[in-house]
Design a protein around this motif. Structure first.
Motif, PDB file in Angstrom:
ATOM      1  N   PRO A  17     -38.199  -2.541 -28.448  1.00 36.69           N
ATOM      2  CA  PRO A  17     -38.062  -2.272 -27.015  1.00 36.69           C
ATOM      3  C   PRO A  17     -36.607  -2.195 -26.571  1.00 36.69           C
ATOM      4  O   PRO A  17     -35.728  -2.850 -27.141  1.00 36.69           O
ATOM      5  N   ARG A  18     -36.361  -1.399 -25.555  1.00 36.66           N
ATOM      6  CA  ARG A  18     -35.001  -1.217 -25.033  1.00 36.66           C
ATOM      7  C   ARG A  18     -34.392  -2.546 -24.590  1.00 36.66           C
ATOM      8  O   ARG A  18     -33.174  -2.722 -24.616  1.00 36.66           O
ATOM      9  N   SER A  19     -35.241  -3.468 -24.159  1.00 40.12           N
ATOM     10  CA  SER A  19     -34.748  -4.760 -23.673  1.00 40.12           C
ATOM     11  C   SER A  19     -34.057  -5.568 -24.764  1.00 40.12           C
ATOM     12  O   SER A  19     -33.322  -6.520 -24.463  1.00 40.12           O
ATOM     13  N   LEU A  20     -34.244  -5.216 -26.041  1.00 43.08           N
ATOM     14  CA  LEU A  20     -33.583  -5.935 -27.136  1.00 43.08           C
ATOM     15  C   LEU A  20     -32.147  -5.466 -27.341  1.00 43.08           C
ATOM     16  O   LEU A  20     -31.368  -6.127 -28.033  1.00 43.08           O
ATOM     17  N   ALA A  21     -31.794  -4.309 -26.778  1.00 40.83           N
ATOM     18  CA  ALA A  21     -30.452  -3.757 -26.998  1.00 40.83           C
ATOM     19  C   ALA A  21     -29.402  -4.563 -26.243  1.00 40.83           C
ATOM     20  O   ALA A  21     -29.678  -5.146 -25.193  1.00 40.83           O
ATOM     21  N   VAL A  22     -28.186  -4.589 -26.789  1.00 38.71           N
ATOM     22  CA  VAL A  22     -27.089  -5.239 -26.090  1.00 38.71           C
ATOM     23  C   VAL A  22     -26.701  -4.397 -24.884  1.00 38.71           C
ATOM     24  O   VAL A  22     -26.982  -3.196 -24.808  1.00 38.71           O
ATOM     25  N   ASP A  23     -26.050  -5.032 -23.933  1.00 32.38           N
ATOM     26  CA  ASP A  23     -25.688  -4.373 -22.679  1.00 32.38           C
ATOM     27  C   ASP A  23     -24.851  -3.116 -22.932  1.00 32.38           C
ATOM     28  O   ASP A  23     -23.916  -3.128 -23.730  1.00 32.38           O
ATOM     29  N   LYS A  24     -25.203  -2.042 -22.242  1.00 27.79           N
ATOM     30  CA  LYS A  24     -24.475  -0.770 -22.259  1.00 27.79           C
ATOM     31  C   LYS A  24     -24.545  -0.030 -23.599  1.00 27.79           C
ATOM     32  O   LYS A  24     -23.763   0.897 -23.840  1.00 27.79           O
ATOM     33  N   ASP A  25     -25.454  -0.423 -24.461  1.00 30.18           N
ATOM     34  CA  ASP A  25     -25.612   0.308 -25.725  1.00 30.18           C
ATOM     35  C   ASP A  25     -26.171   1.696 -25.445  1.00 30.18           C
ATOM     36  O   ASP A  25     -26.964   1.884 -24.516  1.00 30.18           O
ATOM     37  N   ARG A  26     -25.764   2.677 -26.257  1.00 33.52           N
ATOM     38  CA  ARG A  26     -26.232   4.055 -26.094  1.00 33.52           C
ATOM     39  C   ARG A  26     -27.528   4.226 -26.879  1.00 33.52           C
ATOM     40  O   ARG A  26     -27.490   4.475 -28.085  1.00 33.52           O
ATOM     41  N   ILE A  27     -28.646   4.079 -26.192  1.00 36.44           N
ATOM     42  CA  ILE A  27     -29.936   4.191 -26.863  1.00 36.44           C
ATOM     43  C   ILE A  27     -30.852   5.103 -26.058  1.00 36.44           C
ATOM     44  O   ILE A  27     -30.529   5.510 -24.942  1.00 36.44           O
ATOM     45  N   GLY A  28     -32.010   5.419 -26.652  1.00 35.94           N
ATOM     46  CA  GLY A  28     -32.997   6.232 -25.963  1.00 35.94           C
ATOM     47  C   GLY A  28     -32.826   7.706 -26.270  1.00 35.94           C
ATOM     48  O   GLY A  28     -32.121   8.103 -27.197  1.00 35.94           O
ATOM     49  N   LEU A  29     -33.509   8.534 -25.490  1.00 33.02           N
ATOM     50  CA  LEU A  29     -33.450   9.981 -25.678  1.00 33.02           C
ATOM     51  C   LEU A  29     -32.095  10.487 -25.178  1.00 33.02           C
ATOM     52  O   LEU A  29     -31.805  10.432 -23.996  1.00 33.02           O
ATOM     53  N   GLN A  30     -31.278  10.989 -26.101  1.00 35.87           N
ATOM     54  CA  GLN A  30     -29.936  11.457 -25.731  1.00 35.87           C
ATOM     55  C   GLN A  30     -29.871  12.965 -25.549  1.00 35.87           C
ATOM     56  O   GLN A  30     -29.038  13.457 -24.800  1.00 35.87           O
ATOM     57  N   VAL A  31     -30.708  13.686 -26.261  1.00 34.52           N
ATOM     58  CA  VAL A  31     -30.732  15.144 -26.138  1.00 34.52           C
ATOM     59  C   VAL A  31     -32.189  15.595 -26.154  1.00 34.52           C
ATOM     60  O   VAL A  31     -32.972  15.142 -26.990  1.00 34.52           O
ATOM     61  N   GLY A  32     -32.557  16.508 -25.233  1.00 33.41           N
ATOM     62  CA  GLY A  32     -33.870  17.117 -25.296  1.00 33.41           C
ATOM     63  C   GLY A  32     -34.818  16.692 -24.195  1.00 33.41           C
ATOM     64  O   GLY A  32     -34.431  16.061 -23.213  1.00 33.41           O
ATOM     65  N   ASP A  33     -36.075  17.027 -24.389  1.00 33.84           N
ATOM     66  CA  ASP A  33     -37.126  16.864 -23.397  1.00 33.84           C
ATOM     67  C   ASP A  33     -38.168  15.878 -23.910  1.00 33.84           C
ATOM     68  O   ASP A  33     -38.762  16.104 -24.973  1.00 33.84           O
ATOM     69  N   ILE A  70     -24.245  10.922 -28.950  1.00 37.22           N
ATOM     70  CA  ILE A  70     -23.261  10.928 -27.857  1.00 37.22           C
ATOM     71  C   ILE A  70     -22.830   9.476 -27.665  1.00 37.22           C
ATOM     72  O   ILE A  70     -23.515   8.684 -27.021  1.00 37.22           O
ATOM     73  N   PHE A  71     -21.698   9.131 -28.248  1.00 34.59           N
ATOM     74  CA  PHE A  71     -21.231   7.743 -28.219  1.00 34.59           C
ATOM     75  C   PHE A  71     -20.077   7.571 -27.239  1.00 34.59           C
ATOM     76  O   PHE A  71     -20.100   6.697 -26.378  1.00 34.59           O
ATOM     77  N   ARG A  72     -19.078   8.423 -27.357  1.00 31.20           N
ATOM     78  CA  ARG A  72     -17.945   8.366 -26.429  1.00 31.20           C
ATOM     79  C   ARG A  72     -18.151   9.394 -25.325  1.00 31.20           C
ATOM     80  O   ARG A  72     -18.797  10.421 -25.538  1.00 31.20           O
ATOM     81  N   PRO A  73     -17.588   9.142 -24.133  1.00 28.71           N
ATOM     82  CA  PRO A  73     -17.734  10.115 -23.041  1.00 28.71           C
ATOM     83  C   PRO A  73     -17.205  11.486 -23.462  1.00 28.71           C
ATOM     84  O   PRO A  73     -16.158  11.596 -24.099  1.00 28.71           O
ATOM     85  N   LEU A  74     -17.959  12.537 -23.101  1.00 28.76           N
ATOM     86  CA  LEU A  74     -17.548  13.891 -23.442  1.00 28.76           C
ATOM     87  C   LEU A  74     -16.456  14.362 -22.479  1.00 28.76           C
ATOM     88  O   LEU A  74     -16.570  14.204 -21.268  1.00 28.76           O
ATOM     89  N   THR A  75     -15.418  14.934 -23.039  1.00 29.50           N
ATOM     90  CA  THR A  75     -14.357  15.516 -22.208  1.00 29.50           C
ATOM     91  C   THR A  75     -14.427  17.032 -22.199  1.00 29.50           C
ATOM     92  O   THR A  75     -13.801  17.685 -21.358  1.00 29.50           O
ATOM     93  N   ASP A  76     -15.160  17.600 -23.161  1.00 29.66           N
ATOM     94  CA  ASP A  76     -15.349  19.047 -23.205  1.00 29.66           C
ATOM     95  C   ASP A  76     -16.532  19.351 -24.116  1.00 29.66           C
ATOM     96  O   ASP A  76     -17.064  18.462 -24.779  1.00 29.66           O
ATOM     97  N   LEU A  77     -16.960  20.608 -24.116  1.00 31.78           N
ATOM     98  CA  LEU A  77     -17.998  21.073 -25.034  1.00 31.78           C
ATOM     99  C   LEU A  77     -17.502  22.342 -25.712  1.00 31.78           C
ATOM    100  O   LEU A  77     -18.148  23.393 -25.675  1.00 31.78           O
ATOM    101  N   ARG A  78     -16.354  22.231 -26.333  1.00 28.38           N
ATOM    102  CA  ARG A  78     -15.753  23.370 -27.019  1.00 28.38           C
ATOM    103  C   ARG A  78     -16.460  23.595 -28.351  1.00 28.38           C
ATOM    104  O   ARG A  78     -16.456  22.713 -29.225  1.00 28.38           O
TER     105      ARG A  78
END
Length: 371
Positions: A17-33, A70-78
């Protein structure tokens, strides 16, 4: 009926479950539908262009990864650069990427338990507690002829666990009364007549996290139009959950012997060792990934040796000064959990017929060179 991403995500998050993740961890659906049909699943530690190519080749339109794409904030999509090229390929081929990171580290049978299993660690406990499950007591009243069916349905939904014991309930016979009013369709009795029914009062324990699943199971198996039930909060500690594990080796051995065993168990060609190779070790702390900053917790837990990745020079010096031995097998050993993920997904009835693949791409950027 087609299996959708929501079905896949539900299976993953019932386990981790998501509740087990540490605070601000990048988890879940990152790309797609999340509604996208699941035609195939590729399991990977990291999402690289080679892993994406493999998923496309296998016809897998979902990637379940341990590390965020997607771990670090994106600054561009070159798209003339590697990251932009990777995202373009994912989107162009209509792939979905779901990430289970520290929640999978902490989950039972997750990363850290798999690493402990390879060493046969016994009497293991959580190294870094992050939360304790909140417990509730469920009380439900059941007609006697449906008692066993309801009991088993609640147990299948996860109710009634105390330690390693399942199906834990208390049952008391009694008499229930009710009067079906206009518009009702009673299972027992008639409209306008007071009914007296032999019932069983069943009491069991659930965690707050599974409450909705348990109630859904209750309504599915209980024969009454309106089941009578109560929920009470309990001022009792639940199971401790968190990152890392600490446990005992089946028998003491030298640090160097453990290091050699580790290379075989974790399928690696080498590792880094800190400490007296001839010294005996028995209590072992394990934390997959980068766990150097947590060495004080390993000491506090009574560990003789701490197994974790990405150790830096100063952390190694400080830990050694305090008498803690270290073994660094690298970060990539977390890939050992992928077979467990495949097992969980293929056994799920919600995903019947969905092909699940473990990537054959080695995403470990390091090689060991022996001088």
């Amino acid at each position: 009926m087609a299996v959708t991403g929501k079905d896949l995500i539900k299976v993953m998050e019932e386990w981790a479950p998501r509740s087990l993740a540490v605070d601000k961890d990048r988890i879940g659906l990152q790309v797609g539908d999340p509604q996208a049909e699941v035609k195939g699943v590729m399991l990977a530690l990291d999402v690289t262009e080679e892993v994406v190519d493999e998923a496309i080749e296998k016809g897998a339109n979902w990637i379940v990864a341990h590390h965020a794409v997607i771990f670090r904030p994106l600054t561009d999509l070159r798209t003339d650069r590697p990251a932009g090229r990777l995202y373009r390929k994912i989107l162009k081929h209509d792939l979905q990427v779901y990430v289970a990171h520290t929640n999978l580290d902490a989950a039972p049978d997750g990363v850290n338990d798999v690493l402990c299993d390879q060493l046969g660690l016994k009497e293991r406990q959580v190294l870094l507690p992050t939360r304790s499950s909140r417990l509730q007591k469920l009380v439900v009243f059941i007609p006697k002829d449906h008692h066993e069916e309801v009991l088993r349905g609640l147990a299948r939904a996860g109710a009634g666990w105390i330690g390693n014991y399942s199906h834990c309930t208390f049952n008391l016979d009694g008499t229930g009364t009710f009067l079906p009013e206009d518009g009702t369709q009673p299972y027992i009795g008639k409209q306008g007549e007071l009914a007296r029914v032999g019932e069983v009062r069943l009491e069991t324990v659930i965690t707050e996290e599974i409450r909705e699943d348990v109630l859904e199971a209750l309504f599915a198996v209980h024969p009454y139009e309106e089941p009578a039930y109560d929920l009470y909060p309990l001022d009792l500690p639940g199971a401790v959950e968190g990152i890392g594990r600490i446990g005992k080796l089946p028998q003491p051995m030298s640090l160097k012997e453990l290091a050699h065993q580790l290379t075989k168990a974790y399928r690696i060609s080498g590792l880094r060792m800190v400490g007296d190779g001839e010294g005996l070790v028995s209590t072992v702390a394990v934390l997959g990934g980068s766990g150097g900053r947590y060495y004080p917790e390993a000491i506090k837990g009574g560990a003789d040796v701490y197994i974790t990745g990405d150790l830096d020079h100063h952390t190694a010096l400080d830990a050694a000064a305090e008498g803690l031995s270290l073994l660094d097998p690298g970060h990539h050993v977390e890939h050992l959990v992928l077979e467990k993920v495949r097992e969980k997904l293929t056994k799920s009835t919600s995903l019947t017929g969905v092909p699940v693949f473990v990537t054959q791409v080695n995403t470990d950027p390091f090689q060991y060179i022996v001088g």
